[in-house]
Design an enzyme around this catalytic site. Structure first.
Site: not given
Ligand code: PMP
Length: 284
Positions: A33, A52, A147, A180, A205
Protein backbone atom coordinates in the site's frame (compact mmCIF):
# COMPACT_ATOMS: atom_id res chain seq x y z
CA UNK A 1 -21.28 14.51 -0.10
CA UNK A 2 -20.97 10.73 -0.41
CA UNK A 3 -17.50 9.21 -0.55
CA UNK A 4 -16.33 7.39 -3.65
CA UNK A 5 -13.78 4.57 -3.81
CA UNK A 6 -12.01 3.01 -6.77
CA UNK A 7 -12.08 -0.81 -6.82
CA UNK A 8 -10.39 -2.61 -9.73
CA UNK A 9 -11.78 -0.61 -12.63
CA UNK A 10 -14.87 1.04 -11.13
CA UNK A 11 -15.67 4.14 -9.09
CA UNK A 12 -18.21 3.02 -6.49
CA UNK A 13 -19.91 4.49 -3.41
CA UNK A 14 -17.54 3.96 -0.48
CA UNK A 15 -20.20 2.13 1.56
CA UNK A 16 -20.68 -0.46 -1.18
CA UNK A 17 -16.99 -0.83 -2.08
CA UNK A 18 -15.89 -4.45 -1.57
CA UNK A 19 -13.43 -7.10 -2.66
CA UNK A 20 -13.94 -10.85 -2.89
CA UNK A 21 -13.49 -12.97 0.27
CA UNK A 22 -10.72 -14.90 -1.50
CA UNK A 23 -8.71 -11.78 -2.25
CA UNK A 24 -5.16 -12.67 -1.17
CA UNK A 25 -4.90 -9.38 0.66
CA UNK A 26 -7.77 -10.47 2.90
CA UNK A 27 -6.48 -14.02 3.43
CA UNK A 28 -2.68 -13.63 3.41
CA UNK A 29 -1.99 -9.87 3.68
CA UNK A 30 -0.42 -10.55 0.28
CA UNK A 31 -0.23 -6.97 -0.89
CA UNK A 32 1.27 -3.52 -0.53
CA UNK A 33 0.00 0.00 0.00
CA UNK A 34 0.85 3.68 -0.08
CA UNK A 35 -0.53 6.72 1.72
CA UNK A 36 -0.04 9.98 -0.17
CA UNK A 37 -0.81 13.38 1.34
CA UNK A 38 -3.13 15.75 -0.51
CA UNK A 39 -2.26 19.41 0.05
CA UNK A 40 -4.14 22.17 -1.72
CA UNK A 41 -5.92 19.52 -3.78
CA UNK A 42 -2.67 18.10 -5.21
CA UNK A 43 -0.65 14.99 -4.38
CA UNK A 44 2.47 15.65 -2.32
CA UNK A 45 5.65 13.85 -3.41
CA UNK A 46 3.72 11.59 -5.79
CA UNK A 47 6.86 10.42 -7.58
CA UNK A 48 8.74 8.97 -4.58
CA UNK A 49 5.51 7.31 -3.42
CA UNK A 50 5.07 5.62 -6.80
CA UNK A 51 8.75 4.64 -6.84
CA UNK A 52 8.36 3.01 -3.43
CA UNK A 53 5.14 1.30 -4.58
CA UNK A 54 7.02 -0.22 -7.54
CA UNK A 55 9.83 -1.35 -5.27
CA UNK A 56 7.38 -3.02 -2.85
CA UNK A 57 5.52 -4.70 -5.73
CA UNK A 58 8.79 -5.94 -7.23
CA UNK A 59 9.98 -7.39 -3.91
CA UNK A 60 6.70 -9.32 -3.57
CA UNK A 61 6.62 -10.20 -7.30
CA UNK A 62 3.18 -8.67 -7.81
CA UNK A 63 2.67 -7.11 -11.26
CA UNK A 64 1.73 -3.41 -11.41
CA UNK A 65 -2.05 -3.17 -11.78
CA UNK A 66 -1.75 -0.45 -14.44
CA UNK A 67 0.71 2.08 -15.87
CA UNK A 68 1.83 5.03 -13.75
CA UNK A 69 0.00 7.36 -16.12
CA UNK A 70 -3.26 5.48 -15.62
CA UNK A 71 -2.66 5.25 -11.85
CA UNK A 72 -2.00 8.99 -11.70
CA UNK A 73 -5.37 9.56 -13.39
CA UNK A 74 -7.18 7.31 -10.90
CA UNK A 75 -5.50 9.02 -7.92
CA UNK A 76 -6.47 12.47 -9.19
CA UNK A 77 -9.98 11.34 -10.01
CA UNK A 78 -10.45 10.00 -6.48
CA UNK A 79 -9.20 13.31 -5.04
CA UNK A 80 -11.59 15.20 -7.34
CA UNK A 81 -14.64 12.98 -6.78
CA UNK A 82 -14.19 13.15 -3.00
CA UNK A 83 -13.54 16.88 -3.15
CA UNK A 84 -10.37 16.59 -1.03
CA UNK A 85 -8.35 19.73 -0.47
CA UNK A 86 -6.29 18.55 2.52
CA UNK A 87 -6.19 14.87 3.32
CA UNK A 88 -4.79 11.59 2.14
CA UNK A 89 -5.14 9.11 -0.69
CA UNK A 90 -4.80 5.45 0.28
CA UNK A 91 -3.94 2.92 -2.39
CA UNK A 92 -3.59 -0.82 -1.99
CA UNK A 93 -2.51 -3.48 -4.46
CA UNK A 94 -2.91 -7.18 -3.67
CA UNK A 95 -1.95 -10.22 -5.68
CA UNK A 96 -5.62 -10.67 -6.52
CA UNK A 97 -8.41 -13.20 -6.06
CA UNK A 98 -7.64 -16.94 -6.20
CA UNK A 99 -8.61 -20.17 -4.39
CA UNK A 100 -6.75 -20.20 -1.07
CA UNK A 101 -3.27 -21.69 -1.42
CA UNK A 102 -0.07 -20.18 -0.01
CA UNK A 103 1.94 -20.40 -3.24
CA UNK A 104 1.30 -17.80 -5.94
CA UNK A 105 -1.77 -18.54 -8.09
CA UNK A 106 -0.99 -19.44 -11.70
CA UNK A 107 -3.00 -16.49 -12.86
CA UNK A 108 -4.51 -13.70 -10.85
CA UNK A 109 -5.23 -10.09 -11.67
CA UNK A 110 -3.91 -7.69 -9.02
CA UNK A 111 -6.64 -5.93 -7.07
CA UNK A 112 -6.28 -2.15 -6.89
CA UNK A 113 -8.26 -0.19 -4.31
CA UNK A 114 -7.98 3.58 -3.94
CA UNK A 115 -9.76 5.67 -1.30
CA UNK A 116 -9.37 9.22 -0.05
CA UNK A 117 -10.40 11.18 2.96
CA UNK A 118 -10.06 14.68 4.33
CA UNK A 119 -7.51 15.09 7.16
CA UNK A 120 -8.69 15.19 10.66
CA UNK A 121 -7.70 18.60 11.95
CA UNK A 122 -4.28 18.09 13.62
CA UNK A 123 -4.21 18.90 17.31
CA UNK A 124 -1.84 21.93 17.60
CA UNK A 125 -0.84 20.73 21.06
CA UNK A 126 0.99 17.86 19.35
CA UNK A 127 3.51 20.14 17.69
CA UNK A 128 3.43 23.01 20.13
CA UNK A 129 4.05 20.84 23.17
CA UNK A 130 5.48 17.74 21.52
CA UNK A 131 4.34 14.16 21.95
CA UNK A 132 5.39 11.13 23.98
CA UNK A 133 6.56 7.72 22.84
CA UNK A 134 7.05 4.41 24.61
CA UNK A 135 9.63 1.81 23.58
CA UNK A 136 8.54 -1.73 22.76
CA UNK A 137 10.24 -4.82 21.31
CA UNK A 138 10.24 -4.92 17.51
CA UNK A 139 8.44 -8.19 16.77
CA UNK A 140 8.04 -7.63 13.02
CA UNK A 141 9.46 -9.63 10.12
CA UNK A 142 12.83 -8.85 8.55
CA UNK A 143 11.52 -7.04 5.46
CA UNK A 144 10.11 -3.87 6.97
CA UNK A 145 11.52 -2.03 3.93
CA UNK A 146 8.52 -3.40 1.99
CA UNK A 147 5.34 -1.38 2.52
CA UNK A 148 3.33 -4.52 3.11
CA UNK A 149 -0.29 -4.52 4.30
CA UNK A 150 0.74 -7.14 6.91
CA UNK A 151 0.60 -4.64 9.76
CA UNK A 152 -0.65 -6.62 12.75
CA UNK A 153 2.59 -6.12 14.74
CA UNK A 154 2.35 -2.39 14.03
CA UNK A 155 -1.32 -2.45 15.09
CA UNK A 156 -0.41 -4.10 18.42
CA UNK A 157 2.40 -1.58 18.94
CA UNK A 158 0.21 1.44 18.23
CA UNK A 159 -2.42 0.07 20.60
CA UNK A 160 0.25 -0.23 23.31
CA UNK A 161 1.07 3.43 22.73
CA UNK A 162 -2.61 4.40 22.98
CA UNK A 163 -3.00 2.43 26.20
CA UNK A 164 0.11 4.14 27.59
CA UNK A 165 -1.50 7.48 26.71
CA UNK A 166 1.17 8.45 24.17
CA UNK A 167 1.26 9.10 20.44
CA UNK A 168 3.63 6.42 19.20
CA UNK A 169 5.66 3.34 20.13
CA UNK A 170 9.32 3.19 19.08
CA UNK A 171 10.28 -0.39 18.28
CA UNK A 172 13.59 -1.79 19.53
CA UNK A 173 15.43 -4.66 17.85
CA UNK A 174 17.25 -7.58 19.54
CA UNK A 175 20.48 -5.57 19.78
CA UNK A 176 18.83 -2.65 21.58
CA UNK A 177 18.70 -0.35 18.54
CA UNK A 178 15.55 1.67 17.86
CA UNK A 179 14.27 0.76 14.42
CA UNK A 180 11.26 3.04 13.88
CA UNK A 181 7.77 3.86 15.11
CA UNK A 182 4.75 1.73 14.23
CA UNK A 183 3.80 4.17 11.46
CA UNK A 184 6.57 6.77 11.62
CA UNK A 185 10.37 7.10 11.32
CA UNK A 186 12.44 7.94 14.41
CA UNK A 187 15.06 10.69 14.74
CA UNK A 188 17.20 12.23 17.49
CA UNK A 189 19.47 15.26 17.74
CA UNK A 190 22.70 14.71 19.67
CA UNK A 191 24.25 17.15 22.12
CA UNK A 192 26.60 18.13 19.29
CA UNK A 193 23.52 19.12 17.20
CA UNK A 194 23.90 16.23 14.77
CA UNK A 195 20.64 14.83 13.44
CA UNK A 196 20.65 11.01 13.65
CA UNK A 197 18.31 8.57 11.95
CA UNK A 198 18.74 4.92 11.07
CA UNK A 199 19.94 4.25 7.51
CA UNK A 200 17.26 2.77 5.25
CA UNK A 201 17.96 -0.93 5.68
CA UNK A 202 15.56 -3.92 5.83
CA UNK A 203 14.56 -3.03 9.40
CA UNK A 204 12.67 0.15 8.52
CA UNK A 205 10.37 1.60 5.94
CA UNK A 206 12.16 4.30 3.98
CA UNK A 207 9.63 7.05 4.61
CA UNK A 208 8.92 9.52 1.85
CA UNK A 209 8.80 12.19 4.59
CA UNK A 210 12.17 10.86 5.78
CA UNK A 211 13.59 11.26 2.25
CA UNK A 212 12.19 14.79 1.90
CA UNK A 213 13.65 15.71 5.29
CA UNK A 214 17.08 14.33 4.35
CA UNK A 215 17.08 16.74 1.39
CA UNK A 216 16.00 19.60 3.64
CA UNK A 217 18.71 18.75 6.21
CA UNK A 218 21.34 18.88 3.44
CA UNK A 219 19.94 22.17 2.12
CA UNK A 220 19.79 23.75 5.58
CA UNK A 221 23.41 22.71 6.20
CA UNK A 222 22.61 20.62 9.30
CA UNK A 223 24.94 17.82 10.36
CA UNK A 224 23.51 14.36 9.68
CA UNK A 225 24.52 10.87 10.73
CA UNK A 226 22.55 7.96 9.22
CA UNK A 227 23.14 5.27 11.81
CA UNK A 228 21.18 3.29 14.40
CA UNK A 229 20.79 4.65 17.92
CA UNK A 230 19.88 2.97 21.22
CA UNK A 231 17.05 3.71 23.63
CA UNK A 232 19.63 5.06 26.08
CA UNK A 233 21.05 7.44 23.48
CA UNK A 234 17.55 8.63 22.58
CA UNK A 235 16.71 9.26 26.23
CA UNK A 236 19.82 11.38 26.72
CA UNK A 237 19.56 13.14 23.36
CA UNK A 238 19.08 16.90 23.14
CA UNK A 239 15.99 16.51 20.94
CA UNK A 240 13.93 13.81 19.29
CA UNK A 241 11.24 13.82 16.64
CA UNK A 242 9.34 11.57 14.28
CA UNK A 243 8.21 11.85 10.66
CA UNK A 244 5.43 10.52 8.47
CA UNK A 245 3.04 11.52 5.71
CA UNK A 246 0.25 12.14 8.21
CA UNK A 247 2.35 13.60 11.06
CA UNK A 248 4.85 15.73 9.08
CA UNK A 249 7.63 16.36 11.62
CA UNK A 250 6.50 15.99 15.25
CA UNK A 251 8.75 16.75 18.23
CA UNK A 252 9.09 13.87 20.72
CA UNK A 253 9.45 15.26 24.25
CA UNK A 254 9.01 12.13 26.39
CA UNK A 255 10.38 8.62 25.98
CA UNK A 256 9.00 6.01 28.41
CA UNK A 257 7.81 8.87 30.60
CA UNK A 258 11.23 10.58 30.88
CA UNK A 259 11.70 14.05 29.34
CA UNK A 260 13.93 14.46 26.29
CA UNK A 261 16.21 17.48 26.77
CA UNK A 262 14.22 20.09 28.68
CA UNK A 263 10.93 18.32 27.85
CA UNK A 264 9.94 20.90 25.22
CA UNK A 265 10.17 20.79 21.42
CA UNK A 266 13.78 21.62 20.54
CA UNK A 267 14.94 24.36 18.14
CA UNK A 268 16.19 21.99 15.44
CA UNK A 269 12.94 19.98 15.50
CA UNK A 270 10.99 23.22 15.12
CA UNK A 271 13.26 24.47 12.33
CA UNK A 272 13.00 21.20 10.41
CA UNK A 273 9.22 21.04 10.91
CA UNK A 274 8.85 24.57 9.51
CA UNK A 275 11.11 23.73 6.54
CA UNK A 276 9.15 20.53 5.87
CA UNK A 277 5.81 22.37 5.99
CA UNK A 278 7.21 24.88 3.48
CA UNK A 279 8.18 21.97 1.22
CA UNK A 280 4.68 20.46 1.62
CA UNK A 281 3.04 23.79 0.79
CA UNK A 282 5.09 24.20 -2.38
CA UNK A 283 7.18 21.10 -3.15
CA UNK A 284 10.53 21.89 -4.77
N1 PMP B 1 7.54 3.57 9.07
C1 PMP B 1 6.40 2.85 9.02
C2 PMP B 1 6.37 1.48 9.61
C3 PMP B 1 5.24 3.39 8.42
O1 PMP B 1 4.11 2.67 8.35
C4 PMP B 1 5.30 4.70 7.88
C5 PMP B 1 4.09 5.34 7.27
N2 PMP B 1 3.46 4.57 6.34
C6 PMP B 1 6.51 5.42 7.96
C7 PMP B 1 7.61 4.81 8.55
C8 PMP B 1 6.63 6.79 7.39
O2 PMP B 1 6.59 6.77 5.99
P1 PMP B 1 6.08 8.01 5.14
O3 PMP B 1 6.94 9.17 5.53
O4 PMP B 1 6.28 7.59 3.73
O5 PMP B 1 4.64 8.23 5.52
Amino acid sequence: MSRIAYVSGAYVPHRQAAVHIEDRGYQFADGVYEVIAVRGGTLLDEEPHLQRLHRSLKELRIPAPMSDTALGIVLREIVRRNNINAGIVYLQVTRGVAPRDHAFPRSATPTLVVTARASRRPDPRQWEGGIGVVTIPDIRWRRCDIKSIALVANVLGKQQAREAGVFEAWQVDGQGWITEGTSTNAWIVTNEATVVTRAADNAILNGVTRLALLDIIAREGCRLDERPFTVEEAKTAREAFLTSTTSDVLPVVRIDGAPVGDGKPGPLSRQLRAAYLAHAASPA
